[in-house]
Write a protein that holds these residues in place. Structure first.
Motif, PDB file in Angstrom:
ATOM      1  N   ALA A  90      -2.079  16.847   5.102  1.00  8.62           N
ATOM      2  CA  ALA A  90      -2.554  15.778   4.223  1.00  8.62           C
ATOM      3  C   ALA A  90      -1.387  14.925   3.768  1.00  8.62           C
ATOM      4  CB  ALA A  90      -3.280  16.362   3.014  1.00  8.62           C
ATOM      5  N   ILE A  91      -1.686  13.662   3.418  1.00  8.63           N
ATOM      6  CA  ILE A  91      -0.678  12.729   2.927  1.00  8.63           C
ATOM      7  C   ILE A  91      -1.232  12.049   1.684  1.00  8.63           C
ATOM      8  CG2 ILE A  91       0.914  10.873   3.541  1.00  8.63           C
ATOM      9  CD1 ILE A  91       0.012  11.255   6.464  1.00  8.63           C
ATOM     10  N   PHE A  92      -0.434  12.009   0.607  1.00  9.83           N
ATOM     11  CA  PHE A  92      -0.805  11.318  -0.622  1.00  9.83           C
ATOM     12  C   PHE A  92      -0.093   9.973  -0.686  1.00  9.83           C
ATOM     13  CE2 PHE A  92      -1.841  15.202  -3.542  1.00  9.83           C
ATOM     14  CZ  PHE A  92      -2.813  15.600  -2.623  1.00  9.83           C
ATOM     15  N   GLY A  93      -0.753   8.990  -1.297  1.00 11.83           N
ATOM     16  CA  GLY A  93      -0.145   7.690  -1.531  1.00 11.83           C
ATOM     17  C   GLY A  93       0.640   7.649  -2.830  1.00 11.83           C
ATOM     18  N   ASP A  94       0.973   6.446  -3.290  1.00 16.30           N
ATOM     19  CA  ASP A  94       1.776   6.245  -4.494  1.00 16.30           C
ATOM     20  C   ASP A  94       1.029   6.738  -5.734  1.00 16.30           C
ATOM     21  OD1 ASP A  94       3.079   4.789  -2.524  1.00 16.30           O
ATOM     22  OD2 ASP A  94       3.741   3.234  -3.917  1.00 16.30           O
ATOM     23  N   ARG A  95       1.764   7.265  -6.702  1.00 13.87           N
ATOM     24  CA  ARG A  95       1.184   7.671  -7.973  1.00 13.87           C
ATOM     25  C   ARG A  95       1.491   6.647  -9.060  1.00 13.87           C
ATOM     26  NH1 ARG A  95       0.021   7.622 -12.784  1.00 13.87           N
ATOM     27  NH2 ARG A  95       2.107   8.048 -13.542  1.00 13.87           N
ATOM     28  N   THR A  96       2.593   5.918  -8.972  1.00 18.12           N
ATOM     29  CA  THR A  96       3.086   5.146 -10.112  1.00 18.12           C
ATOM     30  C   THR A  96       2.642   3.686 -10.065  1.00 18.12           C
ATOM     31  OG1 THR A  96       5.116   4.798  -8.894  1.00 18.12           O
ATOM     32  CG2 THR A  96       5.086   6.595 -10.449  1.00 18.12           C
ATOM     33  N   GLY A  97       2.967   2.990 -11.165  1.00 17.33           N
ATOM     34  CA  GLY A  97       2.570   1.600 -11.288  1.00 17.33           C
ATOM     35  C   GLY A  97       1.253   1.446 -12.017  1.00 17.33           C
ATOM     36  N   LEU A 129       1.204   2.459  13.010  1.00 18.58           N
ATOM     37  CA  LEU A 129       1.848   2.305  11.714  1.00 18.58           C
ATOM     38  C   LEU A 129       0.783   2.293  10.621  1.00 18.58           C
ATOM     39  CD1 LEU A 129       4.162  -0.628  12.866  1.00 18.58           C
ATOM     40  CD2 LEU A 129       4.809   1.786  12.701  1.00 18.58           C
ATOM     41  N   PHE A 130       0.866   3.240   9.678  1.00 17.81           N
ATOM     42  CA  PHE A 130      -0.135   3.400   8.626  1.00 17.81           C
ATOM     43  C   PHE A 130       0.501   3.159   7.259  1.00 17.81           C
ATOM     44  CE2 PHE A 130      -1.370   6.037  12.165  1.00 17.81           C
ATOM     45  CZ  PHE A 130      -2.742   5.868  12.270  1.00 17.81           C
ATOM     46  N   THR A 131      -0.103   2.281   6.468  1.00 20.23           N
ATOM     47  CA  THR A 131       0.290   2.116   5.072  1.00 20.23           C
ATOM     48  C   THR A 131      -0.807   2.710   4.204  1.00 20.23           C
ATOM     49  OG1 THR A 131       1.431   0.048   5.613  1.00 20.23           O
ATOM     50  CG2 THR A 131       0.993   0.494   3.282  1.00 20.23           C
ATOM     51  N   LEU A 132      -0.463   3.685   3.369  1.00 18.16           N
ATOM     52  CA  LEU A 132      -1.446   4.290   2.478  1.00 18.16           C
ATOM     53  C   LEU A 132      -1.661   3.417   1.256  1.00 18.16           C
ATOM     54  CD1 LEU A 132      -0.346   6.818   4.207  1.00 18.16           C
ATOM     55  CD2 LEU A 132      -1.347   8.166   2.355  1.00 18.16           C
ATOM     56  N   GLY A 133      -2.803   3.614   0.607  1.00 17.65           N
ATOM     57  CA  GLY A 133      -3.117   2.869  -0.607  1.00 17.65           C
ATOM     58  C   GLY A 133      -2.526   3.546  -1.822  1.00 17.65           C
ATOM     59  N   ALA A 134      -3.365   4.195  -2.625  1.00 19.62           N
ATOM     60  CA  ALA A 134      -2.912   4.783  -3.882  1.00 19.62           C
ATOM     61  C   ALA A 134      -3.507   6.165  -4.060  1.00 19.62           C
ATOM     62  CB  ALA A 134      -3.338   3.901  -5.055  1.00 19.62           C
ATOM     63  N   THR A 135      -2.746   7.021  -4.734  1.00 21.54           N
ATOM     64  CA  THR A 135      -3.269   8.304  -5.208  1.00 21.54           C
ATOM     65  C   THR A 135      -2.889   8.425  -6.676  1.00 21.54           C
ATOM     66  OG1 THR A 135      -2.831   9.190  -2.985  1.00 21.54           O
ATOM     67  CG2 THR A 135      -3.472  10.765  -4.684  1.00 21.54           C
ATOM     68  N   GLY A 136      -3.462   7.537  -7.497  1.00 19.32           N
ATOM     69  CA  GLY A 136      -3.188   7.508  -8.921  1.00 19.32           C
ATOM     70  C   GLY A 136      -2.466   6.270  -9.399  1.00 19.32           C
ATOM     71  N   SER A 137      -1.974   5.424  -8.491  1.00 19.55           N
ATOM     72  CA  SER A 137      -1.237   4.237  -8.923  1.00 19.55           C
ATOM     73  C   SER A 137      -2.185   3.078  -9.194  1.00 19.55           C
ATOM     74  CB  SER A 137      -0.213   3.841  -7.851  1.00 19.55           C
ATOM     75  OG  SER A 137      -0.885   3.433  -6.663  1.00 19.55           O
ATOM     76  N   SER A 138      -1.635   1.927  -9.565  1.00 20.00           N
ATOM     77  CA  SER A 138      -2.451   0.757  -9.887  1.00 20.00           C
ATOM     78  C   SER A 138      -3.062   0.173  -8.620  1.00 20.00           C
ATOM     79  CB  SER A 138      -1.591  -0.304 -10.576  1.00 20.00           C
ATOM     80  OG  SER A 138      -0.517  -0.689  -9.727  1.00 20.00           O
ATOM     81  N   LEU A 139      -4.219  -0.464  -8.783  1.00 23.98           N
ATOM     82  CA  LEU A 139      -4.892  -1.164  -7.695  1.00 23.98           C
ATOM     83  C   LEU A 139      -5.147  -2.595  -8.147  1.00 23.98           C
ATOM     84  CD1 LEU A 139      -7.534   1.531  -6.657  1.00 23.98           C
ATOM     85  CD2 LEU A 139      -5.521   0.849  -5.341  1.00 23.98           C
ATOM     86  N   SER A 140      -4.812  -3.558  -7.304  1.00 20.82           N
ATOM     87  CA  SER A 140      -5.004  -4.956  -7.687  1.00 20.82           C
ATOM     88  C   SER A 140      -6.461  -5.370  -7.603  1.00 20.82           C
ATOM     89  CB  SER A 140      -4.158  -5.870  -6.794  1.00 20.82           C
ATOM     90  OG  SER A 140      -4.511  -5.707  -5.421  1.00 20.82           O
TER      91      SER A 140
END
Length: 654
Positions: A52-59, A260-271
């Motif tokens: 498994a892979i988690f995205g960003d938490r911060t922001g 090439l994969f860019t993950l979204g968020a795992t707890g960070s801000s979403l626009s």
């Protein structure tokens, strides 16, 4: 490569399959004593594993930690071999004391994983703000508490290679990700990567992880990603490169075919709140087979432990979902809303076998109101009932010419030893009343009831004392559309009376001596966006139906009306519990209920505005709405409540 989108319930799952060969099947059949069934073969006996892979938490806000914790719970249910993150683990951009506290918060949650996890360093993790900045910012803290800035490891027949994309400028030790000097991989890291790729080329699979998607030339101008990509392609076994930072899911294919994969968020801000566009909290699950890999993105919260759904748990959920809204022991006095401290007293009850937490806040459309405390909360023991005092006040500057209801959003959370369960939100108008004889004056503007297809006005049964015998039900309307089943004014449920507009065909019904008597104008099809007056008359011997003063139907009708205790709904039909169904979309005005047969003959005169008389039981012109209530001009001060977004709106020429 194959893309597909799956929707389990409300969740969205994006699946990308990267297969190098068709999956082989053995020829061995399944075992059965059935002889005429379609033949099935057993699956291939091949090794399969997952990570498994988690995205960003911060922001984002601190609530992002709760999302991260939920992702950990989901991942444990899926039981992958290992977990990776793609950077921005702590909020960072601070000095060491706060950084260390944020690090502990993150690690405490991630330590709840059943599988080992491997971090990637992001800009939030290493950028330093404050006095006494050490060389490299927080790089020393990161390596001490999380791990190396770049490294690789082997798992089964795969290499996992972690790169560091925030080395910065070696000359002045500055960091960033916009200037050319900040978006270069150092010669030292490139040399390490070259050695690593040479050592791992013999493995079947390779996966690469970094924080910044450096292949985005629109964002990282003049980086040396091209050098890295060429090295990865030449190794021949890299199945995918994974990054974060953007808080938005994206898939790219490099010029040399690299995935090439860019993950979204795992707890960070979403626009944006738009999962189908890649704006969602998620984690990726990668399935590895000898012939290739697949990558599936799961929304956080989509995994559910089936063992949790035992009878006791389901009973708690069902009694909470079916609960009635809180009883109002004291309703809001709308003549005193400017007085500090006035409000309502709600009686809350917990029907579940476990504790619940109940929270309230004002709905966004309650802009003229304020609530004190701003978010009142109460925890109830199993089976307990408690009172909650809510103070509401109205901003007089926003209340001129009438004001809408104070609408509450109710949040109920079931508290269990294994976690909290948030139930669907409910919202409803604060129970309110206006003392008789103290109604505010209207501003003289002509208004009508505006309905959006999900709302109505409601008059409770005790407020509609229609005796047996003759009566008239009438009103004006402008429909935006007609449904197959379209109530206009209704109190029916195998009883009472109604006016309907099914598919634009007007009808009047009264339940007499145990059966409905109907009169319908089958040869008419009413238009949309046009005002009509419709009246149903029962004179004790027949039913008559009038449209704009013209008789359009009549039928013999005698008997005693069957009663019910359901509300009379304007723009909807009550179900057996009084809940509005099949709501109207358009405008309604001049609704009147009379205890006499007002119209007789082929043609009658209908005044533009009804006036009350001794036979008027209910008269609604909707010219004034105060606190979710419309005023009855019959003189009886009957309580007429808005439901949903029903509102008095100015109208032009009819």
């Amino acid at each position: 490569m194959r893309f597909s989108i799956l929707r389990p319930g409300a969740a969205l799952v994006l699946v990308v399959t990267l297969a190098t060969a068709a999956r082989a099947q053995t020829a061995e059949p399944v075992r059965t004593d059935r002889t005429d069934a379609r033949p099935l073969t057993a699956p291939a006996a091949e090794p399969v594993w997952h990570f498994a892979i988690f995205g960003d938490r911060t922001g984002g806000p601190e609530s992002g930690l709760a999302i991260l914790r939920e992702a950990v719970g989901d991942t444990n249910l899926l039981s992958p071999d290992l977990v990776l993150t793609v950077g921005d683990l702590v909020q960072g951009y601070n000095a060491s004391d706060l950084w260390l506290r944020q690090m502990r918060d993150y690690r405490e949650i991630m330590d709840g994983l059943d599988a080992p996890w491997y971090p990637v360093a992001g800009n939030h993790d290493v950028y330093y703000r404050g006095e006494d900045r050490p060389k490299g910012g927080h790089e020393g803290n990161y390596e001490k508490h999380f791990g190396p800035l770049w490294y690789w490891f082997r798992h089964k027949d795969a290499a996992f290679i972690v790169l560091y994309s925030d080395e910065g400028d070696p000359k002045d030790d500055s960091k960033g990700f916009k200037k050319e000097r900040h978006v270069q991989f150092s010669d030292r890291q490139l040399a390490w990567l070259k050695e690593t790729l040479a050592e791992t080329r013999k493995l079947r699979h390779g996966f690469v992880f970094l924080h910044h998607p450096r292949w985005r030339s629109d964002y990282y101008e003049n980086s040396n990603w091209d050098t890295v990509e060429r090295m990865l392609v030449e190794s021949g076994n890299i199945r995918g490169v994974f990054a974060g930072h953007m808080h938005e899911m994206r898939y790219d294919r490099g010029e040399r075919g690299l995935e090439l994969f860019t993950l979204g968020a795992t707890g960070s801000s979403l626009s944006r709140d738009f999962p189908a566009g890649g704006f969602m909290h998620h984690y990726d699950l990668v399935t590895v087979r000898p012939e290739g890999v697949s990558v599936a993105a799961f929304p956080v919260g989509a995994a559910l432990d089936h063992r949790r759904l035992d009878p006791a748990y389901l009973r708690d959920l069902r009694v909470l979902l079916d609960r009635r809204r809180p009883e109002a022991e004291r309703e809001l006095d709308l003549s005193r809303v400017a007085d500090p401290g006035d409000g309502v007293t709600l009686v809350l009850h917990n029907p579940a076998a476990r504790p619940i937490r109940v929270e309230f806040e004002l709905a966004p459309e309650s802009g003229a109101w304020s609530l004190s405390p701003a978010r009142p909360s109460l925890t109830l023991a199993p089976g307990a009932s408690e009172r909650l005092e809510l103070s509401l006040a109205l901003d007089p500057r926003l209340a001129r010419g009438g004001f809408g209801a104070a609408r509450l959003v109710e949040r109920v959370t079931l508290l269990r030893d294994d976690g909290e369960i948030a139930l669907p939100l409910r919202d409803w108008d604060v129970p309110a009343f206006f003392p008789a004889g103290r109604h505010p004056e209207t501003d003289g503007r002509d208004r009508a009831l505006a309905l959006d297809g999900r709302s109505c006005a409601r008059i409770g049964d005790p407020e509609v004392p229609l005796p047996d015998g003759p009566f008239t039900l009438e009103g004006r309307f402008l429909a935006k559309r007609y449904r197959d089943r379209q109530p206009f004014l209704a109190k029916t449920q195998n009883s009472e009376y109604s006016l309907f507009l099914d598919r634009g065909v007007p009808s009047f019904s009264v339940h007499l001596d145990g059966a409905y008597v109907h009169v319908r104008a089958e040869n008419l099809r009413l238009e949309t966006d046009r005002w009509y007056h419709l009246a149903g008359v029962f004179d004790g011997g027949e039913l008559r139906l009038y449209l704009d003063g013209a008789l359009i139907g009549r039928t013999p009708a005698k008997g005693t009306r069957t009663r019910n205790v359901l509300p009379l709904l304007v723009g909807a039909d009550p179900d057996g519990s009084g809940v509005p169904t099949d709501q109207f979309e358009g405008l309604i005005d001049e609704v009147r209920l009379s205890r006499k047969a007002r119209y007789a003959g082929e043609r009658v005169r209908v005044p533009a505005r009804h006036e009350p008389d001794a036979e008027t039981l209910l008269l609604l012109d909707f010219d004034l709405q105060v606190g979710g209530l419309f005023f009855d001009r019959s003189g009886a001060d009957r309580k007429v409540e808005s439901r949903g977004r029903a509102a008095a709106r100015p109208v032009g020429a009819r």
